[in-house]
Design a protein around this motif. Structure first.
Motif, PDB file in Angstrom:
ATOM      1  N   GLU A  12      15.787  13.565  45.516  1.00  0.00           N
ATOM      2  CA  GLU A  12      16.145  13.811  46.981  1.00  0.00           C
ATOM      3  C   GLU A  12      15.056  12.953  47.664  1.00  0.00           C
ATOM      4  O   GLU A  12      15.364  12.533  49.000  1.00  0.00           O
ATOM      5  CB  GLU A  12      16.066  15.150  47.148  1.00  0.00           C
ATOM      6  N   THR A  13      13.654  13.328  47.440  1.00  0.00           N
ATOM      7  CA  THR A  13      12.792  12.532  48.333  1.00  0.00           C
ATOM      8  C   THR A  13      12.953  11.023  48.374  1.00  0.00           C
ATOM      9  O   THR A  13      12.826  10.345  49.387  1.00  0.00           O
ATOM     10  CB  THR A  13      11.229  12.994  47.903  1.00  0.00           C
ATOM     11  N   ALA A  14      12.927  10.457  47.062  1.00  0.00           N
ATOM     12  CA  ALA A  14      13.462   9.061  46.750  1.00  0.00           C
ATOM     13  C   ALA A  14      14.485   8.523  47.731  1.00  0.00           C
ATOM     14  O   ALA A  14      14.514   7.486  48.449  1.00  0.00           O
ATOM     15  CB  ALA A  14      13.531   8.628  45.353  1.00  0.00           C
ATOM     16  N   ALA A  15      15.471   9.529  47.808  1.00  0.00           N
ATOM     17  CA  ALA A  15      16.844   9.249  48.279  1.00  0.00           C
ATOM     18  C   ALA A  15      16.509   9.114  50.112  1.00  0.00           C
ATOM     19  O   ALA A  15      16.888   7.858  50.721  1.00  0.00           O
ATOM     20  CB  ALA A  15      17.997   9.890  48.227  1.00  0.00           C
ATOM     21  N   ARG A  16      15.769   9.844  50.126  1.00  0.00           N
ATOM     22  CA  ARG A  16      15.538  10.034  51.778  1.00  0.00           C
ATOM     23  C   ARG A  16      14.607   8.786  52.232  1.00  0.00           C
ATOM     24  O   ARG A  16      14.853   8.373  53.284  1.00  0.00           O
ATOM     25  CB  ARG A  16      14.645  11.279  52.242  1.00  0.00           C
ATOM     26  N   LEU A  17      13.769   8.571  51.291  1.00  0.00           N
ATOM     27  CA  LEU A  17      12.691   7.171  51.613  1.00  0.00           C
ATOM     28  C   LEU A  17      13.691   6.039  51.694  1.00  0.00           C
ATOM     29  O   LEU A  17      13.373   5.129  52.547  1.00  0.00           O
ATOM     30  CB  LEU A  17      11.425   7.337  50.687  1.00  0.00           C
ATOM     31  N   LEU A  18      14.349   5.974  50.697  1.00  0.00           N
ATOM     32  CA  LEU A  18      15.442   4.503  50.793  1.00  0.00           C
ATOM     33  C   LEU A  18      16.049   4.661  51.858  1.00  0.00           C
ATOM     34  O   LEU A  18      16.418   3.279  52.365  1.00  0.00           O
ATOM     35  CB  LEU A  18      15.914   4.758  49.269  1.00  0.00           C
ATOM     36  N   ARG A  19      16.674   5.666  52.130  1.00  0.00           N
ATOM     37  CA  ARG A  19      17.477   5.605  53.261  1.00  0.00           C
ATOM     38  C   ARG A  19      16.657   5.424  54.772  1.00  0.00           C
ATOM     39  O   ARG A  19      17.279   4.584  55.471  1.00  0.00           O
ATOM     40  CB  ARG A  19      18.320   7.087  53.708  1.00  0.00           C
ATOM     41  N   ALA A  20      15.695   5.656  54.813  1.00  0.00           N
ATOM     42  CA  ALA A  20      14.615   5.476  55.890  1.00  0.00           C
ATOM     43  C   ALA A  20      14.341   4.086  55.770  1.00  0.00           C
ATOM     44  O   ALA A  20      14.417   3.297  56.840  1.00  0.00           O
ATOM     45  CB  ALA A  20      13.424   6.199  55.967  1.00  0.00           C
TER      46      ALA A  20
ATOM     47  N   ALA B  61      22.761   0.845  49.516  1.00  0.00           N
ATOM     48  CA  ALA B  61      23.497   1.672  48.802  1.00  0.00           C
ATOM     49  C   ALA B  61      22.745   2.639  47.779  1.00  0.00           C
ATOM     50  O   ALA B  61      23.213   3.701  47.398  1.00  0.00           O
ATOM     51  CB  ALA B  61      24.566   0.803  47.750  1.00  0.00           C
ATOM     52  N   ALA B  62      21.604   2.482  47.911  1.00  0.00           N
ATOM     53  CA  ALA B  62      20.380   3.151  47.014  1.00  0.00           C
ATOM     54  C   ALA B  62      20.449   4.656  47.078  1.00  0.00           C
ATOM     55  O   ALA B  62      20.442   5.370  46.090  1.00  0.00           O
ATOM     56  CB  ALA B  62      19.227   2.599  46.920  1.00  0.00           C
ATOM     57  N   SER B  63      20.421   4.959  48.523  1.00  0.00           N
ATOM     58  CA  SER B  63      20.321   6.638  48.727  1.00  0.00           C
ATOM     59  C   SER B  63      21.526   7.359  48.367  1.00  0.00           C
ATOM     60  O   SER B  63      21.390   8.377  47.539  1.00  0.00           O
ATOM     61  CB  SER B  63      19.954   6.658  50.152  1.00  0.00           C
ATOM     62  N   ARG B  64      22.433   6.799  48.463  1.00  0.00           N
ATOM     63  CA  ARG B  64      23.796   7.583  48.143  1.00  0.00           C
ATOM     64  C   ARG B  64      24.025   7.729  46.703  1.00  0.00           C
ATOM     65  O   ARG B  64      24.220   8.704  45.953  1.00  0.00           O
ATOM     66  CB  ARG B  64      25.060   7.067  48.971  1.00  0.00           C
ATOM     67  N   GLN B  65      23.745   6.495  45.769  1.00  0.00           N
ATOM     68  CA  GLN B  65      23.878   6.480  44.612  1.00  0.00           C
ATOM     69  C   GLN B  65      22.640   7.313  43.942  1.00  0.00           C
ATOM     70  O   GLN B  65      23.309   7.859  42.959  1.00  0.00           O
ATOM     71  CB  GLN B  65      23.895   4.972  44.092  1.00  0.00           C
ATOM     72  N   LEU B  66      21.718   7.307  44.481  1.00  0.00           N
ATOM     73  CA  LEU B  66      20.770   8.278  43.736  1.00  0.00           C
ATOM     74  C   LEU B  66      21.141   9.641  43.734  1.00  0.00           C
ATOM     75  O   LEU B  66      21.106  10.624  42.838  1.00  0.00           O
ATOM     76  CB  LEU B  66      19.532   8.104  44.490  1.00  0.00           C
ATOM     77  N   ARG B  67      21.725  10.093  45.219  1.00  0.00           N
ATOM     78  CA  ARG B  67      21.951  11.550  45.322  1.00  0.00           C
ATOM     79  C   ARG B  67      23.060  11.784  44.447  1.00  0.00           C
ATOM     80  O   ARG B  67      23.621  12.930  44.055  1.00  0.00           O
ATOM     81  CB  ARG B  67      22.501  11.753  46.877  1.00  0.00           C
ATOM     82  N   LEU B 244      29.159   1.136  53.547  1.00  0.00           N
ATOM     83  CA  LEU B 244      30.315   1.413  53.595  1.00  0.00           C
ATOM     84  C   LEU B 244      31.118   1.251  52.103  1.00  0.00           C
ATOM     85  O   LEU B 244      31.690   1.998  51.648  1.00  0.00           O
ATOM     86  CB  LEU B 244      31.270   0.211  54.255  1.00  0.00           C
ATOM     87  N   GLY B 245      30.513   0.266  51.479  1.00  0.00           N
ATOM     88  CA  GLY B 245      30.884   0.058  50.007  1.00  0.00           C
ATOM     89  C   GLY B 245      30.764   1.198  49.082  1.00  0.00           C
ATOM     90  O   GLY B 245      31.152   1.894  48.204  1.00  0.00           O
ATOM     91  N   ALA B 246      29.248   1.910  49.316  1.00  0.00           N
ATOM     92  CA  ALA B 246      28.710   2.892  48.467  1.00  0.00           C
ATOM     93  C   ALA B 246      29.689   4.296  48.760  1.00  0.00           C
ATOM     94  O   ALA B 246      29.702   5.088  47.972  1.00  0.00           O
ATOM     95  CB  ALA B 246      27.499   3.220  48.751  1.00  0.00           C
ATOM     96  N   VAL B 247      30.100   4.538  50.152  1.00  0.00           N
ATOM     97  CA  VAL B 247      30.831   5.596  50.403  1.00  0.00           C
ATOM     98  C   VAL B 247      32.146   5.475  49.653  1.00  0.00           C
ATOM     99  O   VAL B 247      32.640   6.618  49.306  1.00  0.00           O
ATOM    100  CB  VAL B 247      31.095   5.597  52.021  1.00  0.00           C
ATOM    101  N   VAL B 248      32.754   4.413  49.719  1.00  0.00           N
ATOM    102  CA  VAL B 248      34.123   4.262  48.871  1.00  0.00           C
ATOM    103  C   VAL B 248      33.936   4.569  47.485  1.00  0.00           C
ATOM    104  O   VAL B 248      34.718   4.984  46.772  1.00  0.00           O
ATOM    105  CB  VAL B 248      34.725   2.895  49.155  1.00  0.00           C
ATOM    106  N   GLN B 249      32.695   3.985  46.960  1.00  0.00           N
ATOM    107  CA  GLN B 249      32.446   3.769  45.468  1.00  0.00           C
ATOM    108  C   GLN B 249      32.553   5.294  44.748  1.00  0.00           C
ATOM    109  O   GLN B 249      33.090   5.466  43.701  1.00  0.00           O
ATOM    110  CB  GLN B 249      31.081   3.339  45.005  1.00  0.00           C
ATOM    111  N   GLY B 250      31.904   6.169  45.553  1.00  0.00           N
ATOM    112  CA  GLY B 250      32.128   7.777  45.127  1.00  0.00           C
ATOM    113  C   GLY B 250      33.148   8.289  45.028  1.00  0.00           C
ATOM    114  O   GLY B 250      33.545   9.657  44.508  1.00  0.00           O
TER     115      GLY B 250
END
Lengths: 94, 278
Positions: A12-20, B61-67, B244-250
């Motif tokens: 979760e933390t990594a995901a937040r940092l990557l989004r930022a 795409a990284a954040s969504r794919q990690l989650r 946008l592509g990551a949203v559709v991918q899931g």
């Protein structure tokens, strides 16, 4: 899927940092497109640099994380990739 | 002002390419670079822009794919080590390679990837009740893991690592030579050769493509080939399209994702071939 897995949410933390990082890069790049010279060029360089450096940070984080957890099979690989990237830089600069 | 010179057109082109590329697990530049070259940009200038787009769409795409627990980091770095080495070698060699030779390699590889994706139907890895408490993701210390499909846990384990590493090094070489990222080779390698579920393969490929882009961009920067101003326009589009592509991918099933990726690969092959021989 109902889960009681303790690994849930571990990134979760990594995901937040990557989004930022993605948002910051987008703002930098968009600002670079609309602003006049020479500010636009500086912001563009920073935006490209962020994109190139995020994987470096991510690899370092993964390597340290796996070393701490004793995952010797895989912990060396992120650092080996960073070494390959460094060799490319050095060879080009030479 | 031609399309490659217009920031707005560059951003729009990069957004479309990134949305399609991320969704199919082939990366943001597989379509962008041939399109830029077809519109009149020199391949030597399009390649760095391609890798900037690859890095941008991977980051988006990284954040969504990690989650979603779709990225297998251990598998990703394992195949990325030879890929990065290939990308560095390819970027160093890219200045002197004939365009037609590179176009032939690109078109052939894209068609092979498309055929391999289309010849298999159904979902190879099936849900197993024994893994019902698994939240999904990679299993520490292994090249195995599980992912969620229709509310159930689907276990998998990567096979045939050695040929996968060889194929990944070829993907990296192509990425360094042309700037297209190499996802159209990596995703079929993971899903068809190594039997990794296609959604995991696409997400893991997206993770590795960011690293490949960094390896190639490091060399291009040393060669003075990165023009930051058009790169910023490409980044704006790549980030928006990648998200946008990551949203559709899931939200799409594995067979649909494979068919989309295969269709994109055929399109890429035709564009590259037309560019080289027409």
């Amino acid at each position: 899927m109902v889960s009681n897995d303790p690994r849930q949410g571990r990134f979760e933390t990594a995901a937040r940092l990557l989004r930022a990082a993605a948002v910051a890069t987008g703002v930098l790049a968009a600002t670079a497109v609309v602003l006049p010279e020479p500010v636009d060029h500086t912001l563009a360089v920073v935006a490209v640099a962020v994109v190139a450096l995020v994987p470096v940070v991510r690899l370092t984080w993964l390597g340290i994380r796996w070393i701490r957890r004793g995952d010797r099979t895989f912990a060396w690989i992120p650092f080996a990739i960073l070494a390959v990237i460094s060799v490319g830089l050095v060879v080009t600069a030479a | 002002m031609t399309v490659p010179d217009s920031p707005a057109a560059l951003a729009a082109l990069a957004a479309i390419a990134a949305a399609l590329g991320t969704n199919g697990g082939i990366g943001g530049a597989t379509l962008l670079v041939p399109a830029l070259v077809a519109l009149g940009m020199a391949p030597v200038d399009a390649a760095p822009l391609g890798l900037v787009a690859v890095g941008g769409s991977s980051l988006a795409a990284a954040s969504r794919q990690l989650r979603n627990n779709l990225v297998h980091h251990r598998l990703g770095v394992s195949i990325e080590l030879p890929a990065s080495a290939g990308a560095v070698v390819g970027a160093l060699l890219s200045v002197g390679l004939p365009d037609r030779l590179l176009a032939g390699v690109l078109a052939g590889a894209a068609l092979v990837g498309a055929v391999s994706g289309l010849t298999r139907t159904g979902v190879r890895n099936q849900p197993e009740a024994a893994f019902s408490g698994d939240s999904g993701g990679e299993w520490p210390g292994t090249l195995g893991g599980s992912y969620e499909l229709d509310g159930a846990a689907v276990p998998y384990h990567a096979r045939r690592l050695a040929p996968g590493l060889v194929a990944s090094s070829v993907a990296g070489l192509v990425a360094g030579l042309s700037g297209v990222g190499g996802g159209f080779l990596k995703t079929p390698t993971l899903s068809e050769l190594m039997h990794v579920p296609v959604r995991v393969a696409a997400a893991t490929t997206s993770f590795t493509l960011g690293i490949t882009a960094t390896a190639g961009l490091a060399v291009f920067a040393g060669q003075g080939r990165i023009d930051a101003d058009p790169a910023a326009a490409v980044l704006v589009g790549a980030l928006a399209g990648g998200a946008l592509g990551a949203v559709v991918q899931g939200r799409i099933s594995p067979p649909v994702a494979r068919r989309v990726a295969a269709s994109l690969l055929v399109l890429v092959a035709v564009v590259v071939a037309l560019r080289a021989w027409w």
